[in-house]
Design a protein around this motif. Sequence first.
Motif, PDB file in Angstrom:
ATOM      1  N   ALA A 136       0.853  -1.191   0.000  1.00  0.00           N
ATOM      2  CA  ALA A 136       0.000   0.000   0.000  1.00  0.00           C
ATOM      3  C   ALA A 136       0.886   1.237   0.000  1.00  0.00           C
ATOM      4  O   ALA A 136       2.007   1.203   0.511  1.00  0.00           O
ATOM      5  CB  ALA A 136      -0.906   0.010   1.234  1.00  0.00           C
ATOM      6  N   VAL A 137       0.353   2.332  -0.573  1.00  0.00           N
ATOM      7  CA  VAL A 137       1.135   3.561  -0.641  1.00  0.00           C
ATOM      8  C   VAL A 137       0.283   4.771  -0.289  1.00  0.00           C
ATOM      9  O   VAL A 137      -0.914   4.796  -0.573  1.00  0.00           O
ATOM     10  CB  VAL A 137       1.781   3.740  -2.036  1.00  0.00           C
ATOM     11  CG1 VAL A 137       0.748   4.117  -3.092  1.00  0.00           C
ATOM     12  CG2 VAL A 137       2.917   4.755  -1.994  1.00  0.00           C
ATOM     13  N   CYS A 138       0.895   5.730   0.366  1.00  0.00           N
ATOM     14  CA  CYS A 138       0.312   7.033   0.666  1.00  0.00           C
ATOM     15  C   CYS A 138      -0.916   6.881   1.569  1.00  0.00           C
ATOM     16  O   CYS A 138      -0.782   6.524   2.721  1.00  0.00           O
ATOM     17  CB  CYS A 138       0.017   7.783  -0.630  1.00  0.00           C
ATOM     18  SG  CYS A 138      -0.226   9.551  -0.416  1.00  0.00           S
ATOM     19  N   HIS A 139      -2.134   7.153   1.078  1.00  0.00           N
ATOM     20  CA  HIS A 139      -3.333   6.893   1.870  1.00  0.00           C
ATOM     21  C   HIS A 139      -3.837   5.464   1.705  1.00  0.00           C
ATOM     22  O   HIS A 139      -4.767   5.049   2.402  1.00  0.00           O
ATOM     23  CB  HIS A 139      -4.436   7.892   1.495  1.00  0.00           C
ATOM     24  CG  HIS A 139      -4.163   9.290   1.969  1.00  0.00           C
ATOM     25  ND1 HIS A 139      -3.533  10.215   1.182  1.00  0.00           N
ATOM     26  CD2 HIS A 139      -4.396   9.905   3.160  1.00  0.00           C
ATOM     27  CE1 HIS A 139      -3.408  11.355   1.859  1.00  0.00           C
ATOM     28  NE2 HIS A 139      -3.915  11.188   3.059  1.00  0.00           N
ATOM     29  N   GLY A 140      -3.222   4.705   0.797  1.00  0.00           N
ATOM     30  CA  GLY A 140      -3.599   3.309   0.623  1.00  0.00           C
ATOM     31  C   GLY A 140      -3.503   2.478   1.893  1.00  0.00           C
ATOM     32  O   GLY A 140      -4.316   1.571   2.101  1.00  0.00           O
ATOM     33  N   PRO A 141      -2.499   2.754   2.777  1.00  0.00           N
ATOM     34  CA  PRO A 141      -2.442   1.993   4.028  1.00  0.00           C
ATOM     35  C   PRO A 141      -3.658   2.165   4.938  1.00  0.00           C
ATOM     36  O   PRO A 141      -3.759   1.470   5.949  1.00  0.00           O
ATOM     37  CB  PRO A 141      -1.163   2.525   4.696  1.00  0.00           C
ATOM     38  CG  PRO A 141      -0.283   2.911   3.542  1.00  0.00           C
ATOM     39  CD  PRO A 141      -1.252   3.513   2.551  1.00  0.00           C
ATOM     40  N   ALA A 142      -4.586   3.048   4.565  1.00  0.00           N
ATOM     41  CA  ALA A 142      -5.870   3.079   5.283  1.00  0.00           C
ATOM     42  C   ALA A 142      -6.523   1.707   5.229  1.00  0.00           C
ATOM     43  O   ALA A 142      -7.242   1.305   6.147  1.00  0.00           O
ATOM     44  CB  ALA A 142      -6.792   4.130   4.682  1.00  0.00           C
ATOM     45  N   PRO A 178       3.113   9.769  -2.683  1.00  0.00           N
ATOM     46  CA  PRO A 178       3.161   9.453  -4.121  1.00  0.00           C
ATOM     47  C   PRO A 178       4.578   9.165  -4.631  1.00  0.00           C
ATOM     48  O   PRO A 178       4.755   8.346  -5.539  1.00  0.00           O
ATOM     49  CB  PRO A 178       2.593  10.718  -4.773  1.00  0.00           C
ATOM     50  CG  PRO A 178       1.728  11.341  -3.735  1.00  0.00           C
ATOM     51  CD  PRO A 178       2.384  11.027  -2.427  1.00  0.00           C
ATOM     52  N   GLN A 179       5.548   9.817  -4.041  1.00  0.00           N
ATOM     53  CA  GLN A 179       6.944   9.635  -4.458  1.00  0.00           C
ATOM     54  C   GLN A 179       7.438   8.208  -4.189  1.00  0.00           C
ATOM     55  O   GLN A 179       8.473   7.803  -4.708  1.00  0.00           O
ATOM     56  CB  GLN A 179       7.833  10.647  -3.739  1.00  0.00           C
ATOM     57  CG  GLN A 179       7.616  12.096  -4.158  1.00  0.00           C
ATOM     58  CD  GLN A 179       6.375  12.752  -3.568  1.00  0.00           C
ATOM     59  OE1 GLN A 179       5.712  12.207  -2.679  1.00  0.00           O
ATOM     60  NE2 GLN A 179       6.026  13.917  -4.071  1.00  0.00           N
ATOM     61  N   SER A 180       6.706   7.456  -3.389  1.00  0.00           N
ATOM     62  CA  SER A 180       7.116   6.112  -2.981  1.00  0.00           C
ATOM     63  C   SER A 180       6.428   5.003  -3.783  1.00  0.00           C
ATOM     64  O   SER A 180       6.711   3.820  -3.571  1.00  0.00           O
ATOM     65  CB  SER A 180       6.805   5.913  -1.492  1.00  0.00           C
ATOM     66  OG  SER A 180       7.310   6.983  -0.710  1.00  0.00           O
ATOM     67  N   ALA A 181       5.535   5.372  -4.713  1.00  0.00           N
ATOM     68  CA  ALA A 181       4.675   4.377  -5.366  1.00  0.00           C
ATOM     69  C   ALA A 181       5.464   3.340  -6.155  1.00  0.00           C
ATOM     70  O   ALA A 181       5.215   2.134  -6.053  1.00  0.00           O
ATOM     71  CB  ALA A 181       3.654   5.073  -6.264  1.00  0.00           C
TER      72      ALA A 181
END
Length: 223
Positions: A129-135, A208-211
Amino acid sequence: MTSRNALLVLTSHDDLGGVRKTGYFVGEAAHPWKVFTDAGWNVDLVSIAGGQPPEDGRDEEDPIQVEFLENDAVKKQLADTKRLSEISATDYDTVYFVGGHGAMWDFPSDPSVGSVARTIYENDGVVAAVCHGPAALTGITLGSGRSIVAGKKVAGFTNDEEEAAGLTDAVPFLLETRLTELGATVQTGPNFTENVVVDGRLVTGQNPQSAAGVAREVVEVLH
């Protein structure tokens, strides 16, 4: 090279707490899609509610986003995504929860998020998961009854980044705070710079820079 099957999950929620419209962040889907397809993997796109998922933050000057949005297979899938609840988790080696503020509303509470991720994880697959994806991770419990993040090192959009975006009061909860409450050790980097954290078969990124970096680590873990 082993061909793998990756599932990219997109939010279906389009209202950012009454502030503006939101959805999934295009770059956070495009960059992992590019990494996985370049590795020879099959990539499927699904959303929580199905149909055409709402977009947030596309960058027409990013060639990878342009390639993603112009790819025939991607266009066909995005025009009418399957619901996450309709897919068979056992068909996939990894599930990747794409960010965008919309994820804060529908990822934590959707039962298919928990069931799909748990099945993949407990079948020796990778949950990413990335950014707000870890929600998404805030609602996933394993067969043991423990949260998937309990005792794990993770990354996600930080409280500082939410404040910098001016959206602290718009989101339903602060992701860094919630992950910490669930027993995770949230490893934070400087605002809006790449920060990817790998803990076993859980791979997360801060922003986003980590996607793309998250996707590269998923490939490495499953190699």
